[in-house]
Design an enzyme around this catalytic site. Structure first.
Site, PDB file in Angstrom:
ATOM      1  N   THR A   1     -10.901  -0.142  -9.783  1.00 47.98           N
ATOM      2  CA  THR A   1     -11.465   1.163 -10.101  1.00 47.98           C
ATOM      3  C   THR A   1     -12.750   1.070 -10.926  1.00 47.98           C
ATOM      4  O   THR A   1     -13.716   1.796 -10.669  1.00 47.98           O
ATOM      5  CB  THR A   1     -10.405   2.008 -10.836  1.00 47.98           C
TER       6      THR A   1
ATOM      7  N   LYS B   1       0.457  -9.661  -2.483  1.00 41.12           N
ATOM      8  CA  LYS B   1       0.139  -8.576  -3.425  1.00 41.12           C
ATOM      9  C   LYS B   1       1.336  -7.651  -3.580  1.00 41.12           C
ATOM     10  O   LYS B   1       1.760  -6.999  -2.628  1.00 41.12           O
ATOM     11  CB  LYS B   1      -1.078  -7.801  -2.922  1.00 41.12           C
TER      12      LYS B   1
ATOM     13  N   CYS C   1       0.840  -1.194   0.000  1.00 37.01           N
ATOM     14  CA  CYS C   1       0.000   0.000   0.000  1.00 37.01           C
ATOM     15  C   CYS C   1       0.879   1.249   0.000  1.00 37.01           C
ATOM     16  O   CYS C   1       1.686   1.452   0.896  1.00 37.01           O
ATOM     17  CB  CYS C   1      -0.923   0.044   1.200  1.00 37.01           C
TER      18      CYS C   1
ATOM     19  N   ASN D   1      -0.571  -3.545  -7.217  1.00 38.03           N
ATOM     20  CA  ASN D   1      -1.166  -2.455  -6.460  1.00 38.03           C
ATOM     21  C   ASN D   1      -0.966  -1.162  -7.264  1.00 38.03           C
ATOM     22  O   ASN D   1      -0.493  -1.197  -8.393  1.00 38.03           O
ATOM     23  CB  ASN D   1      -0.503  -2.363  -5.076  1.00 38.03           C
TER      24      ASN D   1
ATOM     25  N   GLY E   1      -6.331  -1.507 -13.913  1.00 36.93           N
ATOM     26  CA  GLY E   1      -6.998  -0.862 -15.027  1.00 36.93           C
ATOM     27  C   GLY E   1      -7.950  -1.725 -15.824  1.00 36.93           C
ATOM     28  O   GLY E   1      -8.437  -1.308 -16.872  1.00 36.93           O
TER      29      GLY E   1
HETATM   30  C1  LIG Z   1     -10.054   3.497  -3.672  1.00 36.82           C
HETATM   31  C2  LIG Z   1      -9.083   2.377  -3.669  1.00 36.82           C
HETATM   32  C3  LIG Z   1      -8.810   1.703  -2.495  1.00 36.82           C
HETATM   33  C4  LIG Z   1      -7.910   0.652  -2.463  1.00 36.82           C
HETATM   34  N1  LIG Z   1      -7.675  -0.008  -1.303  1.00 36.82           N
HETATM   35  C5  LIG Z   1      -6.854  -1.081  -1.287  1.00 36.82           C
HETATM   36  C6  LIG Z   1      -6.665  -1.831  -0.095  1.00 36.82           C
HETATM   37  O1  LIG Z   1      -7.246  -1.546   0.943  1.00 36.82           O
HETATM   38  N2  LIG Z   1      -5.803  -2.895  -0.138  1.00 36.82           N
HETATM   39  C7  LIG Z   1      -5.161  -3.266  -1.284  1.00 36.82           C
HETATM   40  O2  LIG Z   1      -4.430  -4.240  -1.276  1.00 36.82           O
HETATM   41  N3  LIG Z   1      -5.346  -2.583  -2.432  1.00 36.82           N
HETATM   42  C8  LIG Z   1      -6.165  -1.501  -2.464  1.00 36.82           C
HETATM   43  N4  LIG Z   1      -6.361  -0.810  -3.639  1.00 36.82           N
HETATM   44  C9  LIG Z   1      -5.656  -1.250  -4.850  1.00 36.82           C
HETATM   45  C10 LIG Z   1      -6.542  -2.118  -5.740  1.00 36.82           C
HETATM   46  O3  LIG Z   1      -6.918  -3.292  -5.091  1.00 36.82           O
HETATM   47  C11 LIG Z   1      -5.854  -2.453  -7.069  1.00 36.82           C
HETATM   48  O4  LIG Z   1      -4.674  -3.162  -6.781  1.00 36.82           O
HETATM   49  C12 LIG Z   1      -5.472  -1.219  -7.856  1.00 36.82           C
HETATM   50  O5  LIG Z   1      -6.444  -0.220  -7.718  1.00 36.82           O
HETATM   51  C13 LIG Z   1      -5.277  -1.514  -9.342  1.00 36.82           C
HETATM   52  O6  LIG Z   1      -6.441  -2.025  -9.933  1.00 36.82           O
HETATM   53  P1  LIG Z   1      -7.537  -1.120 -10.687  1.00 36.82           P
HETATM   54  O7  LIG Z   1      -6.808  -0.277 -11.680  1.00 36.82           O
HETATM   55  O8  LIG Z   1      -8.486  -2.087 -11.300  1.00 36.82           O
HETATM   56  O9  LIG Z   1      -8.187  -0.268  -9.644  1.00 36.82           O
HETATM   57  C14 LIG Z   1      -7.258   0.257  -3.666  1.00 36.82           C
HETATM   58  C15 LIG Z   1      -7.533   0.934  -4.853  1.00 36.82           C
HETATM   59  C16 LIG Z   1      -8.432   1.972  -4.877  1.00 36.82           C
HETATM   60  C17 LIG Z   1      -8.704   2.675  -6.172  1.00 36.82           C
END
Ligand SMILES: Cc1cc2nc3c(=O)[nH]c(=O)nc-3n(C[C@H](O)[C@H](O)[C@H](O)COP(=O)(O)O)c2cc1C
Ligand SMILES: Cc1cc2nc3c(=O)[nH]c(=O)nc-3n(C[C@H](O)[C@H](O)[C@H](O)COP(=O)(O)OP(=O)(O)OC[C@H]3O[C@@H](n4cnc5c(N)ncnc54)[C@H](O)[C@@H]3O)c2cc1C
Ligand SMILES: Cc1cc2nc3c(=O)[nH]c(=O)nc-3n(C[C@H](O)[C@H](O)[C@H](O)COP(=O)(O)OP(=O)(O)OC[C@H]3O[C@@H](n4cnc5c(N)ncnc54)[C@H](O)[C@@H]3O)c2cc1C
Ligand SMILES: Cc1cc2nc3c(=O)[nH]c(=O)nc-3n(C[C@H](O)[C@H](O)[C@H](O)COP(=O)(O)O)c2cc1C
Ligand code: FES
Ligand code: FES
Lengths: 321, 313, 321, 313
Positions: A285, A180, A144, A207, A263
């Site tokens: 997202t 992760k 994170c 992440n 993405g």
């Molecule tokens: C609002 C938000 C909160 C997130 N919170 C966490 C979290 O608590 N733990 C975690 O491992 N990843 C967290 N992520 C990361 C997502 O799980 C993911 O790895 C990252 O957003 C990339 O994927 P995406 O482009 O489909 O969003 C978060 C992402 C977003 C946008």
């Protein structure tokens, strides 16, 4: 016999097999929620038929409850978003009391995402959670970018990755461990290898990418925490590259499945990750924006397999030329 | 899956149709969106204070995901036009790409939305309570809807105060706008969206170009000093946080109950992302506080519970 | 006297000062072209009043001519693009013969971007170029992700960065040396520091982010070179973060100017980079799409300074709270 | 700055207006874009083979930069309508987000473009040369413009061959399309865009739904076996690379000069990015080759110079 075979084939062709396995856990299909974007349990039920998903990954849980970072916590960027939520969560106790009983009602595999500031915290949370039999696995968030006091260091330093994963593995020998990874490293195969060497069963990647936005009128960072993690369609080419690389250089040989993310918005995106080497995918997202995408992606994958007469999704995992 | 069987869908993601699109004031527009079928059933239950998340683009065009996020807008009214179709009204100010896209939508175009979202205003139990509906700028829209509901529920002591920087922001919504307002503190049927519920309003403009010269708190103060309210009064308000804070402090000083409808930068609007956090006291007699979500715990809060000093205004 | 002062101030207020300096080189304003996106010389003249820019940076030159990578070489992604041009260029000799005479006609500072596979190649090209007096400086591209045989290693390994920059610095003691950093590292302050320690005068950041796209119908990578570099609006939040970080942690203290780039499309973007710590900015992808943006950005910066009554752009460099 | 003073602007970035928008065939449209002022002066010089780079979005909206890149389209015709205004025609097939955006544009809307770009077809010196204009799918548009020019320059032995997968892709451009074609190899005024220059064409469809049943090379072959050409023939063609390659090989086998108008994935269209590289022989009697840019060295090349085997088709 021949006819029988043909019939079986026919059946496969008309209904492609979408199921995949993460070590010993079978997912009915490869499409899951991404941690932090789909709540703890049934938050999405009005908008998504959750029982049709491949699996559910909860938001990150820490030992103590966390308020999270000061607002503004998210910001839209071109085809992406920054977030600096800072792992706001109810904490392990409330989670166990209030959320776990609800998680029991899921008919699909459930994975709980674990975060912390110290190895001890990761171990404590993981040990407590592994006692719940309907949790199919733990996703250890070592990446994170929004928590200053350590989180990010774990993820970028191979030695720390090893130590952390090793400690959790030792204390939780049986549960499926998904590690992760952060993309914010020079060579992600090194951290991937460290995680695998320390006992990871599955890699989850990636992440968010570190980013920032500035309000030119106030001349301050837009986000309360100054910097945040970039997610959404903007990062897809980078996330796909990293998955492809880890698959080719590390995971295929080690026989470690990858959960790909970053993405993904459409079936096409999901298929790209699968071709690149992801056994399953997570959608983050895009769920915030269009929760219905989850089932649409599953349907789209099915259509793709049908169109190309591919009997099983597993036939194309990592099949990129 | 063993989701509780009793669960009925309280919100949904729907494709809707632009049915009407008018000018409300300078750069402010009123759009009426038609909902049918399951969307009708869901939105029939919508309540004042609730909002919708509009996709300000073609959400099925994955190649062009900009602007990426949905935009939240208060429901300004629900108009049931048949047994299977209703119109919701949204009044929006054009301030960026999302609202610019909205402005370009023509009658007949499709808009994808999620809603209705959030909690709602709690109505006073006593029908004779003196009620003040205060809206500043595009904080007015939920007040229009609230007025409809209050009148529906038999409330009869309602005064609205509509604040704007200048008269031009209300221009096309003003009825009889050629009639000069003699006594700016005398409420009347000035605004179309209030008139439909017969709600009289006071107009307050920062530049004095129409109605009371000053902000809404000054208007309220001036009004109360001429018309002290005997029965228990209540304030419902929505607008920029600075305005809400002033009203909250004013209300507290006069021991008037006050509900505020808050704004926040939202990514999802449905409780998933923790983006829209607002600091709220844990209970009224403690220093402890926590972040609550404007999108699901709010947008309506008891004004006393908000930690205004922790909010950047 | 007082009145005189007021008049001077008045003048400043009506016409803000946009000039900046990169060590000893004065740019009339902070807006330049980015290497590889504006040609060698006057390719843009029909579309841009080139003499109004702050400076011109050529595409990368190598010792020998290079054909570049096999097509497909670019691909559009959400708010970004991938490229794998592979440093296609005419080579040092043709450049010196045909392009340098044209470069002489520029009234604005000209910087030539240098690339190579070996330290010797970098040194050879740099030494040859430094003899042309109208070249105001060299931008050393140690970060091209599209050349397999070394380029990227130089940029990601601090030791190699040091050795390379040191060698060029030794052989070209007088010319302004701009070192262009790659963002594909765990900690960019480390490579930034290595470049500065080895004698860099200016840092240029950032080059593209590694990425990839897959054609799900052919199941092959879209790009002929499989992977490419991501540029454009999509990367802006990440590039801005990196500039801000290097400014805060390294460059400010070392008094080394930064040329910021990555997704700049508008005056607002450019101002964000300047607030974050960039002395000047480069515009790449957006020039490919909308060459007129260059002068629009300059005008937009001017308007911003005028609106906020800021006499000089230098007053806000790195002024982010 | 000492840019050569003699330099006149051969291309420019302009804002233009949609003047007409028609259907050409199934999912294929013809858009007429009006250019005035400096754009008029620049585009008056446009030549067949040249193309424009259209921004398929509002290029000034920095917040929504999708689709990011411009899209290249051949100029299908230039129609000078007054002393300061002309129309260029673009005929496009809807295949993705850019062309979808184009399709949504209404008469009066603004479109930003850069052009005219690229080189152009070299006309034969001899006005009596037998000329074949061959276009497949949306390779036809430059042929329409080329026919205009050839006729203008007094050429009179022109036969066009218009290839399409099926008749529906030409549907709305066909004149008298109800009249059955008796002899499919007899050229006639079948296509509106050719008819304006009185250019007769043969239609070839892959599925035989109209005209000759087969591809354009088969049509050309069949035509030539019935009508052997005495004087020196020349082929000008545009279409998918597979088609161009077949034509190039056919032309070479018959010793016919052939110019091909190539496509390539383009990021800039103006020679900056090196995206549109195509492998070309350095001279006709050597194995050496180099990448040339379709956007500035092309799109028109002598077919013999292209290294077809190095191109993925
Ligand atoms: C609002 C938000 C909160 C997130 N919170 C966490 C979290 O608590 N733990 C975690 O491992 N990843 C967290 N992520 C990361 C997502 O799980 C993911 O790895 C990252 O957003 C990339 O994927 P995406 O482009 O489909 O969003 C978060 C992402 C977003 C946008
Ligand atoms: C619950 C709720 C109800 C709302 N109801 C209305 C309404 O009825 N009518 C109306 O015109 N507006 C309303 N808003 C504000 C509206 O959502 C924003 O104006 C809109 O999102 C701006 O989008 P944009 O793309 O046009 O501009 P952007 O470029 O996204 O934003 C322009 C400016 O508005 C600010 N902004 C963006 N999003 C928000 C937000 N969620 N809250 C506050 N400020 C924001 C930005 O910081 C920026 O300064 C409401 C917001 C919330 C949270
Ligand atoms: C010099 C030139 C002239 C052209 N003239 C015409 C014309 O007159 N009419 C017409 O309809 N089209 C023409 N094209 C092709 C046209 O540019 C593409 O169809 C268009 O860019 C597709 O954009 P999109 O966003 O709709 O689809 P995208 O999603 O961008 O692309 C859809 C499909 O088309 C392919 N494609 C994208 N760009 C190109 C390209 N530059 N060249 C070839 N294939 C591409 C993609 O790989 C994909 O398979 C021309 C191309 C070039 C290079
Ligand atoms: C098509 C293309 C070619 C490029 N070629 C070079 C190059 O030759 N040398 C170099 O140092 N950077 C090169 N770059 C990187 C850019 O100079 C710039 O660092 C990067 O694109 C980020 O800026 P942008 O988002 O404004 O494009 C190239 C970028 C693109 C898009
Ligand atoms: S906006 Fe996502 S939780 Fe409120
Ligand atoms: S498209 Fe950029 S050089 Fe040809």
């Amino acid at each position: 016999m021949d006819r029988n075979n043909r019939e079986i084939k026919q059946k496969y062709l008309s209904e492609p097999d979408l199921s995949v396995t993460l070590k010993n856990v079978r997912l009915p299909n490869p499409v899951m929620t991404a941690s932090g974007t789909s709540g703890y349990t049934f938050e999405l039920r009005d908008l998504v038929q959750l029982d049709q998903l491949g699996g559910f990954i909860t938001k990150s849980i820490t030992l103590e409850p966390r308020k999270g970072n000061p607002p503004q916590r998210t910001f839209e960027t071109p085809a992406g978003m920054l977030n600096s939520i800072g792992l706001a969560n109810v904490g392990l106790e409330v989670f166990c009391e209030e959320k776990i009983p609800l998680l029991q009602r899921f008919s699909i595999p459930v994975f709980v995402n674990v975060a912390g500031k110290t190895i001890d915290e990761y171990v404590a949370v993981s040990q407590r959670l592994m006692s719940f039999s309907h949790i199919s696995g733990l996703e250890i968030n070592i990446s994170c970018p929004n928590v200053k006091e350590g989180g990010i260091t774990f993820g970028t330093d191979p030695k720390s990755v090893f130590d952390l994963v090793h400690a959790v593995r030792q204390s939780c020998p049986d549960i499926l461990l998904i590690i992760k990874l952060t993309p914010n490293v020079t060579d992600i195969t090194v951290t991937a290898r460290a995680a695998i060497d320390a006992g990871a069963d599955v890699l989850s990647m990636v992440n968010t990418f570190l980013g920032m936005a500035i309000n030119i009128h106030t001349r301050k960072p837009v986000l309360g925490a100054r910097t945040g993690g970039l997610s959404g369609p903007a990062i897809k080419p980078m996330a796909l590259y990293l998955v492809s690389r880890v698959y080719q250089e590390v995971a295929r040989e080690a026989n470690i499945p990858i959960i790909g993310m970053g993405g993904i918005s459409s079936a096409q995106d999901a298929i790209e990750f699968i071709l690149a080497g992801a056994t399953a995918v997570s959608v983050g997202t895009q769920v915030l924006i269009h929760p219905g995408c989850l089932t649409q992606i599953i349907q789209g994958i099915k259509n793709y397999l049908t169109e190309y007469k591919i009997p099983s999704i597993r036939d194309i995992t990592g099949s990129l030329e | 899956m063993n989701t509780p069987n009793t669960h009925t869908t309280q919100k949904g993601e729907f494709s809707a149709r632009v049915a009407q699109h008018d000018t409300f004031g300078y750069d402010i527009f009123s759009i009426h969106i038609e909902l049918v079928g399951p969307a009708f059933a869901t939105f029939k239950q919508a309540k004042p204070g609730q909002f919708v998340q509009l996709a300000c683009r073609d959400i099925s065009n994955y190649h062009c995901p900009t602007p990426l996020l949905r935009r939240p807008f208060s429901i300004a009214g629900v108009n049931i036009i048949s047994e299977e179709s209703l119109l919701i009204e949204v009044i929006y100010h054009v301030v960026g790409p999302g609202t610019k896209w909205l402005q370009d939508q023509k009658v007949g175009n499709k808009i994808n939305l999620i809603g209705p979202l959030g909690n709602n205003f709690k109505l006073p139990e006593n029908q004779d309570s003196q009620i003040f509906l205060i809206g500043g700028g595009v904080g007015l829209p939920p007040m229009f809807f609230l007025a409809d509901q209050l009148v529906n529920y038999g409330h009869n002591q309602i005064i609205a105060i509509a604040g704007a920087r200048s008269s031009k922001y209300l221009e096309n919504a003003i009825e009889n706008h050629l009639i000069p307002i003699q006594n700016p503190l005398e409420a009347n049927l000035y605004l179309k969206q209030f008139s439909r519920s017969n709600t009289k309003c006071i107009i307050a403009t920062d530049d004095g170009s129409l109605g009371f010269h000053g902000n809404v708190v000054q208007a309220l103060d001036a009004y109360l000093s001429k018309n002290p309210c005997n029965n228990q009064a209540q304030i419902f308000c929505c607008g920029p946080h600075g305005m809400l804070k002033s009203i909250a402090l004013f209300a507290q000083s006069r021991h008037i109950e006050c509900q505020v409808c808050m704004e926040a930068y939202m990514a999802c609007g449905i409780g998933l992302c923790q983006s829209c956090a607002v600091p709220v006291q844990t209970s009224s007699n403690t220093d402890e506080w926590q972040y609550k979500l404007v999108c699901t715990n709010g947008p309506v809060f008891n004004s006393k519970m908000i930690l205004w000093d922790k909010i950047e205004i």
